[in-house]
Structures are given as structure tokens and as C-alpha cells.
Design an enzyme around this catalytic site. Structure first.
Site, PDB file in Angstrom:
ATOM      1  N   ASP A  82       0.798  -1.236   0.000  1.00  0.00           N
ATOM      2  CA  ASP A  82       0.000   0.000   0.000  1.00  0.00           C
ATOM      3  C   ASP A  82       0.827   1.282   0.000  1.00  0.00           C
ATOM      4  OD1 ASP A  82       0.743  -0.894   2.614  1.00  0.00           O
ATOM      5  OD2 ASP A  82      -0.654   0.522   3.511  1.00  0.00           O
ATOM      6  N   GLU A 140      -0.568  -1.963   5.067  1.00  0.00           N
ATOM      7  CA  GLU A 140       0.244  -1.969   6.291  1.00  0.00           C
ATOM      8  C   GLU A 140       0.074  -0.653   7.050  1.00  0.00           C
ATOM      9  OE1 GLU A 140       3.159  -1.119   9.088  1.00  0.00           O
ATOM     10  OE2 GLU A 140       3.191  -0.086   7.175  1.00  0.00           O
ATOM     11  N   GLU A 141      -0.204   0.407   6.329  1.00  0.00           N
ATOM     12  CA  GLU A 141      -0.160   1.749   6.929  1.00  0.00           C
ATOM     13  C   GLU A 141      -1.325   2.051   7.876  1.00  0.00           C
ATOM     14  OE1 GLU A 141       2.278   3.730   6.833  1.00  0.00           O
ATOM     15  OE2 GLU A 141       3.468   3.202   5.072  1.00  0.00           O
ATOM     16  N   HIS A 367       7.545   8.723   4.579  1.00  0.00           N
ATOM     17  CA  HIS A 367       6.315   9.515   4.700  1.00  0.00           C
ATOM     18  C   HIS A 367       6.535  10.996   4.337  1.00  0.00           C
ATOM     19  CE1 HIS A 367       4.054   6.375   7.334  1.00  0.00           C
ATOM     20  NE2 HIS A 367       4.950   5.799   6.561  1.00  0.00           N
TER      21      HIS A 367
HETATM   22 NI    NI Z   1       6.418   1.171   5.710  1.00  0.00          NI
END
Ligand code: NI
Length: 398
Positions: A82, A140-141, A367
Site C-alpha cells: 500500500d 500496512e499503513e 512519509h
Molecule cells: Ni512502511
């Protein structure tokens, strides 16, 4: 028959394809549980390598099964797929083509590397004693994440998985290095929202009110004593009240105060104790002060704990792949990672592939809207390491 290249050399040989796959995925990012195109891309590739492939596991997850020519154990290799809701600020030919969505954590590279591993291992079926399960997981986020539902749908069974490995690309490490850490590596990431209900009124007449701000202040101070007085000092815990909202102006006592907090721990016993003690403490203090409190406690991902023996195996392989001086012993971090669900159930190791390159300006962290990695330097290292770890685990040469 053509003589096969040694694994590490073969990883560099297929490097350009792995990089091309990563850049394709980077250009086509998808958010958690929406990885439709990514899943299709992954499944097509796996099938082209002759790997038995199942799609639609936990919605958009993909599982590939490669049976070696000889029977043996089963190893699970995991990648997450993702992207994040970030607008990319890089000006590169493979820049995200989807407004507001970006592979800013490197999960595109995880997926591309695992496809590279699948290809190399499929070419070496005759050398494999046992089965390799390739797991491409959604989301996963965003907790609760994709790993947990994949496990609930039986990804650790049939055949039963004996060990699990995965990697994360790491901008904290220079390209050409591999980072390892035995034991607890990522913290459990839980939290709570507490609503303290008082009785509002005039600020000059506190005796006719129940002031929720004063109650909240007592709670915040007392919460820190849970860490200092109730947690074994040799085990870590962090409680941070990151948000406290109450009231509007100085001469009104408000009706309620709302606190939001995060709780990070490594040890499961400490984690469970805090989950019990925090609501008890807050409701107890509120009651003692004539207020009422309601605590919504939320469990995030559990702590990620690397098995010492499996970490030794990874370390040994890493030394061969990048040289002993390029293997970095990492400190644990307090960030969450849902690979922890797999490692709660089977032994394994989650490790890091260095990807930062100062000379090329590839320095932005995960990020960040300018996050980008030295994919040409990093991805073959990851492919070689993961493929070798899998082979060595199955063939028992550790
Ligand atoms: Ni990651």
C-alpha cells in the site's frame, strides 16, 4: 542446461527489471485495501514465473506458492503493497500518476524486491528443499492492517509456515548496508480517548460545578506514575497525552474534557497491564473528584519481535551479501509495523535494506513528500538477501 549464476550475482543481473517494477508501482500507487492494480500486476508476474498464485486474500492480498523439488519446511516471505495519502513533490519520470497518493514509505520497493526473489527462487526449484510462500499483503499503513486478516484467512496454514521473513527499505541507512536487530524491534502502538464529564458553570463559582479540566490535569500527572511506578524499569513504556481539549473562554467551567493519548510498549505483559490500569486510574480519579470518565482503549499493532536464531541467520547472510562492515546493528524503534502479527505466530526476522544516497540527494525520510530511494543500489541487495535467507532456512545450512 545453462549454468545458473550464484544467487547474489543473479540478483544484480535482474536488478534493472526489479527497478523497473518498482518504478511502475511507484507511478501507480494505491491506498490500503484498494491495491487492485498492484495485486493484478503481482499475480501476473508470479504466474509468469510458474508460481501457483491465489488472489483476493483479505480483499487485495496475493499469495504465491513455490514447491521445491524436495519436501521440507515452509518459509513465508512478506511484502506490503500500500501507498500513502501524500501528494508527491518529486520531479522524476516515475512520479506518482495518482493525485494525492504516493509510495512514500517504499512499499513499492518491497513488492518489487519480493517479485525479484520469486523469480530467482522459481529458477532454483531444483535446489529447494520445502516450500516458499510469497505473501503480498494489503494495507500496512492503516491499523488494523492487512496482515491480521490474511492470517485469519489461513495464510499461515496449508502448508503450515515454519518461519517468516520480510524487509523494509530504510532511509536511515546508507545504500549498500543491511540493518538487523534481534528481539523487540518495533513497539506495540496502542492508545485511548478519555472523555471526562463534569458539571459546567460559572468560573467564579467552582463549588457549584465539577471542573473536568482539573480532573484531566490530575489524570495526566497520575498516568505518568504508571510508567514510573508500575512498569518494571527494565522494560520500556511510553504514555503520551498528545491532545487535550476542553472549554472555550476563561470564565466558564466546561462540561467535559477530552484527552487523546498513545501508549507504546515492547513487552506483552506490560502492554496488557497498562490497558487495564489506564482506564481504572482515569475512572477512579474522576469518581474521586465527583466527575465521570469514559475511556475507549484501542489496540494497534503488537510489538514486532525478531527471533534471535532467525536474526543470526539473517546476519550471517547479510555479511555475505554486503560484507561484514556493511551490516548495521540497529536500535529498536517505537514505530508500529504489522509484520509483527506473523512474527507473533512463527519465528522469523524483519530487517532493513539501506537506501539513502547523499550524493544523489536521496535523503528524505519515510512519509515525506520528497521520499525517494537509491533503488538501483538497494533493490538487488534486498533481493539477494531475502532469497538467500529463504534458501538457507529451507536447506538447513544456517
Ligand atoms: Ni512502511
Amino acid at each position: 542446461m545453462v549454468t545458473k549464476l550464484p544467487l547474489a550475482e543473479a540478483a544484480w543481473e535482474i536488478g534493472p527489471q526489479v527497478v523497473a517494477d518498482r518504478r511502475y508501482l511507484h507511478q501507480h500507487p494505491e491506498l490500503g485495501f484498494q491495491e487492485e492494480n498492484t495485486a493484478r500486476f503481482v499475480a501476473e508476474k508470479l504466474r509468469s514465473f510458474g508460481i501457483e498464485t491465489r488472489t483476493g486474500v483479505a480483499k487485495t492480498g496475493v499469495v504465491g506458492l513455490l514447491r521445491g523439488d524436495r519436501p521440507g519446511k515452509t518459509v513465508l516471505l512478506r511484502a506490503d503493497m500500500d501507498a500513502l495519502p501524500i501528494e508527491e513533490l518529486n520531479d522524476v519520470p516515475y512520479k506518482s500518476g495518482t493525485p494525492g497518493v504516493m509510495h512514500a514509505c517504499g512499499h513499492d520497493s518491497h513488492t518489487a524486491m519480493l517479485l525479484g526473489v520469486a523469480r530467482l527462487l522459481a529458477e532454483r526449484k531444483d535446489e529447494i528443499k520445502g516450500t516458499v510462500k510469497f505473501v503480498f499483503q494489503p494495507s500496512e499503513e492503516v491499523p488494523p492492517g492487512g496482515a491480521k486478516p490474511m492470517i485469519e484467512e489461513g495464510v499461515l496454514e496449508d502448508p503450515r509456515v515454519d518461519a517468516a521473513f520480510g524487509v523494509h527499505i530504510g532511509q536511515d541507512l546508507p545504500v549498500g548496508t543491511i540493518g538487523v536487530c534481534a528481539g523487540p524491534t518495533n513497539a506495540a502502538s496502542d492508545g485511548f480517548i478519555a472523555t471526562i464529564k463534569g458539571v459546567g458553570g460559572h468560573a467564579a463559582r467552582p463549588h457549584g460545578c465539577v471542573d473536568p479540566i482539573v480532573v484531566a490535569a490530575q489524570c495526566i500527572g497520575a498516568l505518568q506514575t504508571l510508567v514510573s511506578r508500575e512498569v518494571n524499569p527494565l522494560r520500556q513504556a511510553v504514555i503520551t497525552v498528545g491532545s487535550l481539549h476542553a472549554g472555550t473562554v476563561s470564565n466558564i467551567i466546561p462540561e467535559e474534557a477530552i484527552m487523546k493519548a498513545t501508549v507504546r510498549t515492547f513487552d506483552e505483559e506490560v502492554r496488557q497491564n497498562l490497558a487495564e490500569r489506564i482506564p481504572a486510574l482515569i475512572t477512579g480519579i474522576a469518581a474521586a473528584m465527583r466527575a465521570e470518565a469514559e475511556v475507549q482503549y484501542r489496540f494497534g499493532y503488537p510489538a514486532l519481535v525478531n527471533d534471535p536464531a532467525m536474526t543470526d541467520l539473517v546476519r550471517a547472510v547479510a555479511r555475505e551479501v554486503v560484507g561484514p562492515d556493511k551490516v548495521v546493528e540497529r536500535e529498536p524503534g517505537m514505530g508500529g509495523e504489522d509484520m509483527s502479527y506473523f512474527l507473533q505466530r512463527v519465528p522469523g526476522c524483519f530487517f532493513r535494506i539501506g537506501s539513502r544516497n547523499y550524493e544523489r540527494g536521496l535523503i528524505h525520510g519515510h512519509h515525506h513528500p520528497r521520499f525517494d530511494i537509491d533503488d538501483e543500489g538497494a533493490l538487488p541487495v534486498g533481493v539477494a538477501a531475502v532469497a538467500a535467507v529463504a534458501l538457507r532456512f529451507l536447506n538447513g545450512e544456517a
